[in-house]
Design a protein around this motif. Sequence first.
Motif, mmCIF file in Angstrom:
data_model
loop_
_atom_site.group_PDB
_atom_site.id
_atom_site.type_symbol
_atom_site.label_atom_id
_atom_site.label_comp_id
_atom_site.label_asym_id
_atom_site.label_seq_id
_atom_site.Cartn_x
_atom_site.Cartn_y
_atom_site.Cartn_z
ATOM 1 N N GLY A 111 5.303 4.654 8.748
ATOM 2 C CA GLY A 111 3.963 4.408 8.254
ATOM 3 C C GLY A 111 2.993 4.112 9.369
ATOM 4 N N PRO A 112 1.696 4.098 9.062
ATOM 5 C CA PRO A 112 0.667 3.834 10.075
ATOM 6 C C PRO A 112 0.808 2.439 10.659
ATOM 7 N N PRO A 113 0.216 2.198 11.826
ATOM 8 C CA PRO A 113 0.263 0.850 12.425
ATOM 9 C C PRO A 113 -0.415 -0.174 11.522
ATOM 10 N N GLY A 114 0.115 -1.379 11.534
ATOM 11 C CA GLY A 114 -0.523 -2.479 10.815
ATOM 12 C C GLY A 114 -0.235 -2.541 9.340
ATOM 13 N N THR A 115 0.721 -1.750 8.839
ATOM 14 C CA THR A 115 0.993 -1.740 7.402
ATOM 15 C C THR A 115 2.079 -2.727 6.998
ATOM 16 N N GLY A 116 2.706 -3.409 7.957
ATOM 17 C CA GLY A 116 3.642 -4.475 7.616
ATOM 18 C C GLY A 116 5.107 -4.128 7.778
ATOM 19 N N VAL A 243 5.928 3.279 4.367
ATOM 20 C CA VAL A 243 5.104 2.066 4.258
ATOM 21 C C VAL A 243 3.663 2.517 4.483
ATOM 22 N N ASP A 244 2.973 2.846 3.394
ATOM 23 C CA ASP A 244 1.653 3.464 3.473
ATOM 24 C C ASP A 244 0.543 2.421 3.519
ATOM 25 N N LEU A 245 -0.674 2.918 3.750
ATOM 26 C CA LEU A 245 -1.849 2.054 3.644
ATOM 27 C C LEU A 245 -1.984 1.577 2.207
ATOM 28 N N PRO A 246 -2.352 0.322 1.988
ATOM 29 C CA PRO A 246 -2.412 -0.211 0.621
ATOM 30 C C PRO A 246 -3.550 0.384 -0.196
ATOM 31 N N ASP A 247 -3.323 0.522 -1.512
ATOM 32 C CA ASP A 247 -4.386 0.933 -2.419
ATOM 33 C C ASP A 247 -5.249 -0.279 -2.751
ATOM 34 N N LYS A 248 -6.199 -0.104 -3.662
ATOM 35 C CA LYS A 248 -7.136 -1.204 -3.956
ATOM 36 C C LYS A 248 -6.406 -2.441 -4.462
ATOM 37 N N LYS A 249 -5.449 -2.248 -5.363
ATOM 38 C CA LYS A 249 -4.692 -3.382 -5.892
ATOM 39 C C LYS A 249 -3.928 -4.086 -4.777
ATOM 40 N N THR A 277 -13.091 -1.997 1.606
ATOM 41 C CA THR A 277 -12.126 -1.832 2.696
ATOM 42 C C THR A 277 -11.165 -0.679 2.439
ATOM 43 N N TYR A 278 -11.634 0.365 1.808
ATOM 44 C CA TYR A 278 -10.804 1.547 1.565
ATOM 45 C C TYR A 278 -10.278 2.099 2.889
ATOM 46 N N GLY A 279 -8.975 2.347 2.951
ATOM 47 C CA GLY A 279 -8.373 2.884 4.164
ATOM 48 C C GLY A 279 -7.970 1.835 5.188
ATOM 49 N N PHE A 280 -8.179 0.530 4.888
ATOM 50 C CA PHE A 280 -7.796 -0.532 5.819
ATOM 51 C C PHE A 280 -6.301 -0.822 5.701
ATOM 52 N N SER A 281 -5.697 -1.171 6.819
ATOM 53 C CA SER A 281 -4.298 -1.596 6.811
ATOM 54 C C SER A 281 -4.227 -3.093 6.545
ATOM 55 N N GLY A 282 -3.004 -3.589 6.350
ATOM 56 C CA GLY A 282 -2.834 -5.019 6.130
ATOM 57 C C GLY A 282 -3.314 -5.839 7.314
ATOM 58 N N ALA A 283 -3.066 -5.348 8.530
ATOM 59 C CA ALA A 283 -3.520 -6.070 9.729
ATOM 60 C C ALA A 283 -5.040 -6.118 9.795
ATOM 61 N N GLN A 284 -5.692 -5.043 9.411
ATOM 62 C CA GLN A 284 -7.160 -5.031 9.416
ATOM 63 C C GLN A 284 -7.726 -5.973 8.361
#
Length: 499
Positions: A111-116, A243-249, A277-284
């Motif tokens: 998954g992308p960086p920062g997704t946990g 481990v993808d970028l999170p959706d709105k929920k 914050t559409y497209g933000f990772s958990g770290a962001q």
Amino acid sequence: MSKYGKEIMIGLVPVVIAFLVFMGVNVVPIVLMGVILGSLFYMTRMRAGVGGVGGDRGKTKSKPPAYLTFEDIGGQERAKGELKEALDFLIKHEEIKKFGIRPLKGILMEGPPGTGKTLLAKAAAHYTNSIYVAASGSEFVEMYVGVGAGRIRDLFKEARQRAVKENKESAIIFIDEIDVIGGKRDGGQHKEYDQTLNQLLTEMDGIHTTDAPRILLIAATNRKETLDSALLRPGRFDRHINVDLPDKKGRLHILNIHMRNKPIADDVSMDKVAEETYGFSGAQLESVMNEAAIYAMREQSELISQGHLSKAVDKVMMGEKTDRETTSDERKRVAIHELGHAIVAEHVRPGSVAQVALSPRGKALGYVRHQPQQDQYLYTKPFIENQIMVALGGAVSEEIFYGHRSTGSKGDFDQALQLVQTMIDSGLTELGIVNLQMVTKEEYTKENGAILDRLIATTHEVLANYRPVFEQSLEILIKEETLSGDRFRELMKQFSTAA
């Protein structure tokens, strides 16, 4: 030794020495030896951290480890479910034995960086009550042949020894950036990489799932496609979890986790922040909450407001405001550039513009902030073409007013080219459904140019029809530096009504 024991010794030693002197014994060597042994004993205790008055000075008091659970990780419900199912094979011994299931040897998280991914690995160790040993792929890369392979052996050895020492039934080894050492072998790699990868494969093959302690290898990568096929086959990494970028929920869940220790105003809408914050990772998202708290502290506010959160979203997305001083000509060009983006965006997707700003932020001298959009994962050809037109709007507006472009369009062109590539990859162009390896460079360049030339011409027509909006908005933007979306739409509506 207790304090009573010490007092007895203090009283007994002089009596013994006096008795030996009375008996005519030379006590000087004995006293000297006693002083040396006592000094060595004292220094040993001090080095161990238990010396000093009362035996407390220098003592390091160990704190209980801080555990991370799956409940502490937001926005990855699907990934957590898949990981828990895989981990159950490690702890439900009787059930897997009943069905003849072989416990897993490896789990690969992509998954992308920062997704946990690292957080999930730590939570997995707590979930299974396992020893947790972590390393990064870059730690095994050395210029000396064999060093990386030796470190791989030491890593597995350490995991087993710690599990035995702490009386644990299992140990989890986590390797981040595994693509550094696990890349495809094509004969051109450095020999050290090959030896390190071969040693990793050997260690994984040596994991006997019935042995105690059980070893589970969890690895993380941003580029699964670059990994060697020997790593990906069953029997090594048996489970591949995205481990993808999170959706709105998921974003709302993450924001609620990070707001627990922060003073949030009652009228703050976290649902709105999740939309923005559409497209933000958990770290962001964690950074958004932290930056919002910093803004509140700067303003000496006791509570974090919606405004602080909006500023934080802008900062994480585009960087901090800068003190760059631009000339009046540059400010006018930047204003025209940003208005070009805004007019095209409002034309192709009415109600999308939230704000047009002329303040420098990060590397940008101005920006357009868009209204939050619904999470979307499938894109049609018209949608992508509209996005390309929005990206081209700034450069085209400069051409209309100045007759040429500036270097400020570089980022916009990069975005447009990526969108064109997405269309070609998805078979949404005149090339049709193709294998890109079979498309020549000339064919690709021709199709890329044709798409951009057509959309530039369409964007030019759209902006030429809105010249009065440029003129009205430009005066406000240069004077006030910001133009709200509602006010901008009023100007658009006035022009449409007058037309």
